[in-house]
Design a protein around this motif. Structure first.
Motif, short mmCIF file in Angstrom:
data_model
loop_
_atom_site.label_atom_id
_atom_site.label_comp_id
_atom_site.label_asym_id
_atom_site.label_seq_id
_atom_site.Cartn_x
_atom_site.Cartn_y
_atom_site.Cartn_z
N PRO A 218 10.30 -5.34 -5.90
CA PRO A 218 9.51 -4.75 -5.33
C PRO A 218 9.43 -4.72 -3.70
N THR A 219 8.94 -3.80 -2.98
CA THR A 219 9.00 -4.02 -2.04
C THR A 219 8.10 -4.09 -1.13
N TYR A 258 -0.34 -2.66 -3.76
CA TYR A 258 0.77 -2.19 -3.48
C TYR A 258 1.89 -2.36 -3.96
N LYS A 261 5.64 -0.89 -8.39
CA LYS A 261 6.45 0.20 -8.13
C LYS A 261 6.29 0.74 -9.25
N ASN A 262 5.96 0.40 -10.31
CA ASN A 262 6.00 1.18 -11.86
C ASN A 262 4.90 1.64 -12.32
N ASP A 266 3.97 6.08 -10.48
CA ASP A 266 5.71 5.91 -9.46
C ASP A 266 6.31 6.45 -10.98
N GLN A 371 13.67 -0.44 -13.53
CA GLN A 371 13.29 1.56 -12.57
C GLN A 371 13.81 2.05 -10.82
N ARG A 474 2.49 6.82 -0.26
CA ARG A 474 3.54 6.45 -0.44
C ARG A 474 4.34 6.78 -1.74
N TYR A 475 4.26 8.50 -1.45
CA TYR A 475 4.66 9.57 -1.59
C TYR A 475 5.18 10.47 -1.08
#
Length: 477
Positions: A218-219, A258, A261-262, A266, A371, A474-475
């Motif tokens: 994850p970022t 947050y 990310k899956n 996402d 992912q 985030r998108y």
């Protein structure tokens, strides 16, 4: 024609004939009486023999196991084993011993009165063959202890329970643990074409995870930006929704919601508006092409019920970019290819690729394992989630990897408008919370609150929308 008068009988002849007639009548009465006595003896004998045979025919062993437990309730999976003759129609009864009370059940028709519970077979599974078994599941409340049910009977005959023969003292109740051991979520009993909403989904086992870590990490946590559309849920839900989101932010991903990310969000966004699915058929029952197609259609239908909540007055809500999210089953995983009774190539078939003691589609094509979106097995046939159908499972489980529940439950619910366990578990795929030890203010009936509603409610819809408004930045939307 002879008109002469017949000769008259003498008095001695008349007396002899009267005696013969009386004897004949006595003999007839004697034979009838004897026949009635014999018949009654035969019937009484048959009744005794019949009773003996009936009690001998039904022999049973019942195993109760707690698959999830929290501070006020628990989920149980119950296996009914027929150790006697074939049963065509069955009824299981028991009595709760420590103050538990049934709240719902599935894979059978449940009724209860106080501590007494009665379960009759669903119309689609009335027969238990000699040596066979049936599995049911249920949720119940407790007041601090969960014990093995007492006076357990199948068709009126006392059963061996958890290895203890009838009449033997059962173990004492076990105190509950501080919190939930798994996601309880259940549903009302589905029948052949269950109108009894196969509701809610007890989630008895923890979310399965891969033995290897996903390929990406994850970022750092992005800061959510204000949403462009006004947040205007019904006033009666505002406080509860704030409570739910705060709870999720505090408890998800070690307080870093947050960074993960899956989520289902996402996956949809990475694909550009669709999801591919693998069916993990963890059962020894055959699947025809017609049944396969019904499973595909029902799964897509239930998914659509969630996405429908992202529309309002015919418009996409708050910038949601898709009119429709297409759900496509692209693969089936099975132990034995002969169970899949079709020859067309509409889906990829994976045979005897075993993980978590169940068949699965190739890891090289699974998003859970890749992912980053790079699939060594080919992106065009990749799958984002698995629909894991396990024979004999009560309850369900769900997460970014997909959803799991009993194969009998899902197939039995094909005629129902709402497959509650599936709806609940899809909610988890998109991040929605569980509510084992608390209830948001003013809200006590919604599909994500295990056992409280058979279908998605307005409160569920607003919880889903709350996720979208927080993740939308985030998108770049």
């Amino acid at each position: 024609m002879d008109t002469s008068t017949p000769p008259r009988a003498s008095r001695s002849q008349i007396r002899r004939r009267v005696r013969q007639a009386r004897q004949a009548r006595r003999l007839r009465r004697g034979r009838v009486t004897a026949m009635l006595v014999a018949a009654s003896v035969t019937l009484v004998g048959a009744g005794v023999a019949g009773a003996t045979l009936a009690s001998a025919a039904v022999r049973c062993a019942v195993d109760f196991s707690t698959t999830a437990q929290w501070n006020t309730g628990h989920t149980s999976s119950t296996v009914i084993r027929n150790t006697g003759d074939r049963l065509d129609g069955w009824t299981l009864t028991w009595r709760f011993a420590s103050g538990e009370r049934l709240t719902q059940g599935w894979l059978g028709d449940f009724t209860s009165s106080g501590a007494q519970v009665t379960v009759t077979q669903p119309s689609w599974a009335r027969v238990i063959e000699a040596g066979g078994s049936a599995t049911i599941g249920w949720n119940a409340t407790h007041t601090g202890a969960v014990s093995t049910p007492a006076d357990v009977r199948l068709n009126g005959v006392a059963c061996t329970v958890n290895g203890v023969a009838p009449g033997t003292t059962t173990p004492s109740a076990t105190p509950t643990t501080a919190g939930p051991s798994a996601t309880p979520t259940r549903t009302p009993t589905p029948s052949a074409s269950p109108t009894p909403t196969p509701t809610p989904s007890p989630t008895p086992s923890p979310t399965p995870s891969p033995s290897t870590s996903p390929t990406t990490t994850p970022t750092t946590t992005p800061t959510p930006t204000p949403t462009s559309a006004p947040w205007s849920p019904p006033a009666s839900m505002s406080q509860a929704l704030d409570q739910v989101w705060a709870h999720q932010e505090q408890t998800y991903n070690n307080g870093n919601l947050y960074a993960f990310k899956n989520y289902g969000w996402d996956q949809v966004m990475a694909n550009g508006g669709y999801l591919n699915i693998c069916v993990r058929w963890d059962s020894d029952q055959p699947v025809s092409a017609a049944l396969r197609d019904q499973i595909h259609a029902k799964y897509a239908e239930q998914y659509a019920k969630w996405f429908d909540t992202l529309r309002e007055n015919g418009q996409r809500w708050n910038g949601w970019p898709y009119d429709q999210v297409k759900i496509t089953v692209v693969g089936w995983a099975v132990r034995d290819r002969s169970l899949l009774q079709w020859t067309d190539n509409s889906v990829d078939i994976y045979v005897n690729d075993i993980r978590e003691n169940a068949p699965q589609c190739a890891e090289s094509r699974g998003r859970f394992f890749h992912q980053d979106g790079v699939y060594p097995g080919g992106a065009e046939r990749h799958y984002d989630q698995s629909l894991w159908l396990t024979k004999g499972m009560g309850g369900g489980a769900g997460g970014d990897w997909g959803q799991r529940m009993g194969s009998e439950y899902f197939v039995g619910a094909l005629g129902s408008p709402d497959v509650t366990i599936l709806q609940h578990e899809i909610g988890h795929t998109f991040g929605l919370d569980d509510f084992y030890d608390w209830t948001p203010t003013g809200q006590n009936s919604f599909v994500m609150l295990a056992g409280s509603s058979p279908r998605i409610t307005q409160f569920d819809a607003w919880m889903l929308r709350d996720w979208w408004r927080h993740l939308k930045p985030r998108y770049g939307l």
